[in-house]
Design a protein around this motif. Structure first.
Motif, PDB file in Angstrom:
ATOM      1  N   GLY A  48       0.804  -1.208   0.000  1.00  0.00           N
ATOM      2  CA  GLY A  48       0.000   0.000   0.000  1.00  0.00           C
ATOM      3  C   GLY A  48       0.841   1.264   0.000  1.00  0.00           C
ATOM      4  O   GLY A  48       0.344   2.356   0.297  1.00  0.00           O
ATOM      5  N   ALA A  49       2.124   1.139  -0.316  1.00  0.00           N
ATOM      6  CA  ALA A  49       3.029   2.290  -0.323  1.00  0.00           C
ATOM      7  C   ALA A  49       2.618   3.307  -1.377  1.00  0.00           C
ATOM      8  O   ALA A  49       2.012   2.955  -2.398  1.00  0.00           O
ATOM      9  CB  ALA A  49       4.462   1.823  -0.562  1.00  0.00           C
ATOM     10  N   ARG A  50       3.000   4.541  -1.141  1.00  0.00           N
ATOM     11  CA  ARG A  50       2.714   5.618  -2.084  1.00  0.00           C
ATOM     12  C   ARG A  50       3.975   6.371  -2.488  1.00  0.00           C
ATOM     13  O   ARG A  50       3.900   7.477  -3.004  1.00  0.00           O
ATOM     14  CB  ARG A  50       1.703   6.599  -1.461  1.00  0.00           C
ATOM     15  N   MET A  51       5.146   5.730  -2.257  1.00  0.00           N
ATOM     16  CA  MET A  51       6.398   6.365  -2.666  1.00  0.00           C
ATOM     17  C   MET A  51       7.451   5.302  -2.926  1.00  0.00           C
ATOM     18  O   MET A  51       7.540   4.295  -2.209  1.00  0.00           O
ATOM     19  CB  MET A  51       6.892   7.354  -1.608  1.00  0.00           C
ATOM     20  N   PHE A  52       8.278   5.558  -3.955  1.00  0.00           N
ATOM     21  CA  PHE A  52       9.387   4.690  -4.321  1.00  0.00           C
ATOM     22  C   PHE A  52      10.626   5.555  -4.490  1.00  0.00           C
ATOM     23  O   PHE A  52      10.641   6.468  -5.315  1.00  0.00           O
ATOM     24  CB  PHE A  52       9.064   3.941  -5.609  1.00  0.00           C
ATOM     25  N   TYR A  53      11.662   5.297  -3.700  1.00  0.00           N
ATOM     26  CA  TYR A  53      12.930   6.028  -3.811  1.00  0.00           C
ATOM     27  C   TYR A  53      13.879   5.255  -4.713  1.00  0.00           C
ATOM     28  O   TYR A  53      14.085   4.048  -4.526  1.00  0.00           O
ATOM     29  CB  TYR A  53      13.574   6.215  -2.440  1.00  0.00           C
ATOM     30  N   ALA A  54      14.491   5.949  -5.684  1.00  0.00           N
ATOM     31  CA  ALA A  54      15.370   5.270  -6.629  1.00  0.00           C
ATOM     32  C   ALA A  54      16.404   6.238  -7.200  1.00  0.00           C
ATOM     33  O   ALA A  54      16.265   7.463  -7.122  1.00  0.00           O
ATOM     34  CB  ALA A  54      14.557   4.657  -7.763  1.00  0.00           C
ATOM     35  N   GLN A  55      17.446   5.658  -7.804  1.00  0.00           N
ATOM     36  CA  GLN A  55      18.506   6.409  -8.493  1.00  0.00           C
ATOM     37  C   GLN A  55      18.618   5.864  -9.917  1.00  0.00           C
ATOM     38  O   GLN A  55      19.409   4.951 -10.161  1.00  0.00           O
ATOM     39  CB  GLN A  55      19.838   6.237  -7.766  1.00  0.00           C
ATOM     40  N   PRO A  56      17.853   6.381 -10.848  1.00  0.00           N
ATOM     41  CA  PRO A  56      17.853   5.812 -12.206  1.00  0.00           C
ATOM     42  C   PRO A  56      19.177   5.952 -12.949  1.00  0.00           C
ATOM     43  O   PRO A  56      19.442   5.179 -13.871  1.00  0.00           O
ATOM     44  CB  PRO A  56      16.743   6.610 -12.906  1.00  0.00           C
ATOM     45  N   ASN A  57      20.007   6.933 -12.586  1.00  0.00           N
ATOM     46  CA  ASN A  57      21.255   7.154 -13.305  1.00  0.00           C
ATOM     47  C   ASN A  57      22.464   7.006 -12.384  1.00  0.00           C
ATOM     48  O   ASN A  57      22.640   7.778 -11.445  1.00  0.00           O
ATOM     49  CB  ASN A  57      21.264   8.545 -13.937  1.00  0.00           C
ATOM     50  N   TYR A  58      23.296   5.986 -12.659  1.00  0.00           N
ATOM     51  CA  TYR A  58      24.564   5.748 -11.975  1.00  0.00           C
ATOM     52  C   TYR A  58      24.351   5.592 -10.465  1.00  0.00           C
ATOM     53  O   TYR A  58      24.926   6.312  -9.647  1.00  0.00           O
ATOM     54  CB  TYR A  58      25.558   6.882 -12.246  1.00  0.00           C
ATOM     55  N   ALA A  62      24.419   1.340 -11.484  1.00  0.00           N
ATOM     56  CA  ALA A  62      23.395   0.935 -12.451  1.00  0.00           C
ATOM     57  C   ALA A  62      22.736   2.142 -13.103  1.00  0.00           C
ATOM     58  O   ALA A  62      22.550   3.188 -12.473  1.00  0.00           O
ATOM     59  CB  ALA A  62      22.332   0.086 -11.763  1.00  0.00           C
ATOM     60  N   GLN A  63      22.366   1.990 -14.358  1.00  0.00           N
ATOM     61  CA  GLN A  63      21.603   3.007 -15.084  1.00  0.00           C
ATOM     62  C   GLN A  63      20.404   2.340 -15.753  1.00  0.00           C
ATOM     63  O   GLN A  63      20.560   1.377 -16.499  1.00  0.00           O
ATOM     64  CB  GLN A  63      22.472   3.705 -16.137  1.00  0.00           C
ATOM     65  N   TRP A  64      19.226   2.856 -15.479  1.00  0.00           N
ATOM     66  CA  TRP A  64      18.025   2.293 -16.067  1.00  0.00           C
ATOM     67  C   TRP A  64      18.018   2.501 -17.577  1.00  0.00           C
ATOM     68  O   TRP A  64      18.470   3.537 -18.079  1.00  0.00           O
ATOM     69  CB  TRP A  64      16.777   2.953 -15.500  1.00  0.00           C
ATOM     70  N   THR A  65      17.484   1.538 -18.292  1.00  0.00           N
ATOM     71  CA  THR A  65      17.221   1.733 -19.704  1.00  0.00           C
ATOM     72  C   THR A  65      16.003   2.648 -19.843  1.00  0.00           C
ATOM     73  O   THR A  65      15.220   2.827 -18.893  1.00  0.00           O
ATOM     74  CB  THR A  65      16.927   0.390 -20.385  1.00  0.00           C
ATOM     75  N   ALA A  66      15.835   3.225 -21.029  1.00  0.00           N
ATOM     76  CA  ALA A  66      14.675   4.087 -21.255  1.00  0.00           C
ATOM     77  C   ALA A  66      13.381   3.306 -21.065  1.00  0.00           C
ATOM     78  O   ALA A  66      12.401   3.806 -20.489  1.00  0.00           O
ATOM     79  CB  ALA A  66      14.741   4.686 -22.661  1.00  0.00           C
TER      80      ALA A  66
END
Length: 470
Positions: free
Chosen positions: A240-250, A256-260
């Motif tokens: 039931g979370a309403r937030m996701f913390y992430a680092q998409p670039n490096y 790690a770097q997310w793909t488009a």
């Protein structure tokens, strides 16, 4: 006249003091001059020597007295245990990445780039100009200097595709470093006891900020291309979370770097769940083989809360960052910041703005890209040659770190002590996991000082790993 020396007079007075009670008054200077048949200057020297030894004390206009011996009393802070009660979260020690070291060690642990990688001339000149400007004496607006707000908004807007409304300067809140921004976001938008999804492994400072805010962290496994979309969707549904913390670039620590495509999938999941994505773009200026494109550039409905820091790329002494958000979320963050620090130093804001708006800033970033690449490749090659047990499964396309998987059963604490005794400081990967670590890891910084020692550092690490496996 006897002309008795000051040392002899002091010795005789010491004998008298030994038999006197604390607080006893010494004979007057005139009496001592007459008694010892010495000059006033000689007597004064004797008294000064006794004062320096802590045996007597002078009270102007009253006289000189035998000093009372004060026995040091141990402080008792036991009452604080009851007053403070049990902490909501266990106190955490400072990260190994923040440890200061001497210049004679090989430092693989730090999370900051070496001085050689910073725009030193630009920073020094900017600070000098800021010190001469009105920023040195004036109070800036609570959200930040308007010119700096505009710069952050323009930086993100430059990546915004057609059809998406770019951020406005009013969407920007300047921060004294992104760490304080994370604390405000978690306090203002999540709240104590509420769930927060977080990539695992991830930035230790985000884990710390979440713990201090009292939120309930739920790890989501993440690999070289980002989090698994199915795992993320399931975590949202179950928690039931309403937030996701992430680092998409490096990402720190993995690089790690997310793909488009992965970015689009995550964005869709966040929208579907009516949630926020906190995008920590700490390494925006540290691209090596790629140029980062923020997820926030494709968001115009307020689902992405974007963090951008200049602390590592400009100077650790200029702790300036920004959060970009929209709607009520922005108002809540701004209110929390006002309660926390009111405003960010105008002097530091002016200096940061000066640096990043100089033509030489872009020249510096181009040079930085090449320097980071050579350091990254040198450390990776050194590890392959001298410490193959430290497996680098992914060569990052940017950032500052390599993420090394060690053999199962490696005693990280013993390894750290063994390396340090040989002059190498490493950071165990344990603190980058919000829950139990999935294995033994090291985070190795390739942006640290003295890259010429990388090969020797890798050799020492390899030898320590050999001993650790026996």
């Amino acid at each position: 006249m006897n002309h008795d020396s000051s040392s002899n007079i002091a010795k005789r007075l010491q004998e008298w003091i030994a038999g006197a009670t604390p607080g006893s008054r010494l004979p007057s200077t005139r009496s001592l001059v007459a008694e010892h048949r010495a000059s006033p200057v000689t007597v004064q020297k004797a008294l000064q020597a006794l004062t320096a030894q802590g045996l007597i004390e002078s009270r102007p206009g009253v006289g000189t007295f035998v000093r009372a011996v004060r026995t040091a009393r141990l402080s008792d802070y036991g009452w604080q245990t009851a007053a403070l009660r049990s902490p909501q979260t266990p106190p955490r020690s400072a990260s190994a990445a923040m440890r200061s070291t001497t210049n004679d060690v090989i430092a693989f642990h730090s999370g900051y780039p070496d001085w050689e990688l910073l725009p030193e001339r630009l920073v020094r000149a900017a600070l000098a100009r800021a010190a001469r400007s009105g920023a040195a004496l004036s109070r800036p607006p609570a959200p930040g200097l308007p010119e700096l707000q505009s710069w952050f908004a323009h930086e993100l807007g430059a990546s915004t595709p057609a059809g998406i409304t770019p951020p406005a300067p009013g969407d920007v809140v300047v921060l004294p470093g992104s760490q304080s921004g994370l604390s405000s976001i978690f306090r203002a938008l999540v709240g104590p006891g509420q769930p927060l999804l977080m990539e695992s492994p991830t930035y230790w400072g985000a884990i710390l900020a979440a713990a201090q805010a009292g939120v309930r962290v739920i790890p989501v496994p993440s690999g070289p291309d980002g989090p698994d979309p199915e795992e993320l969707a399931r975590a949202f549904e179950e928690s039931g979370a309403r937030m996701f913390y992430a680092q998409p670039n490096y990402a720190n620590p993995t690089g790690a770097q997310w793909t488009a495509r992965r970015g689009e999938q995550v964005q869709d999941i966040v929208r579907t769940n009516g949630a926020f994505l906190v995008e920590d773009d700490w390494a925006h200026d540290f691209g090596i083989n790629t140029t980062p494109v923020p997820i926030a550039a494709r968001d115009d409905s307020g689902h992405v809360v974007y963090l951008r820091s200049l602390t590592k790329s400009v100077s650790p002494a200029i702790r300036v960052a920004a959060v970009i958000a929209r709607g009520p979320a922005l108002e809540r963050i701004l209110a929390d910041r006002a309660a926390e620090s009111m405003y960010v130093s105008g002097l530091l804001q002016a200096a940061a703005l000066d640096v990043v708006t100089q033509p030489a800033w872009q020249t510096h970033l181009r040079s930085l890209r090449h320097q980071l690449q050579s350091r990254r490749d040198l450390l990776a090659a050194s590890l392959r040659e001298y410490a193959p047990q430290a497996h680098i499964g992914h060569i990052p396309k940017g950032g500052l770190n390599l993420w090394a998987r060690l053999p199962d059963g490696t005693d990280l604490e013993l390894l750290g002590r063994d390396c340090e005794s040989a002059g190498v400081i490493v950071a165990a990967g344990t603190e980058w996991f919000p829950a139990e670590p999935t294995g033994p890891f090291l985070r190795l910084n390739f942006a640290g000082p003295n890259p010429g020692a990388f090969r020797e550092g890798a050799r020492i690490l390899g030898q320590a790993l050999e001993r650790n496996s026996r």
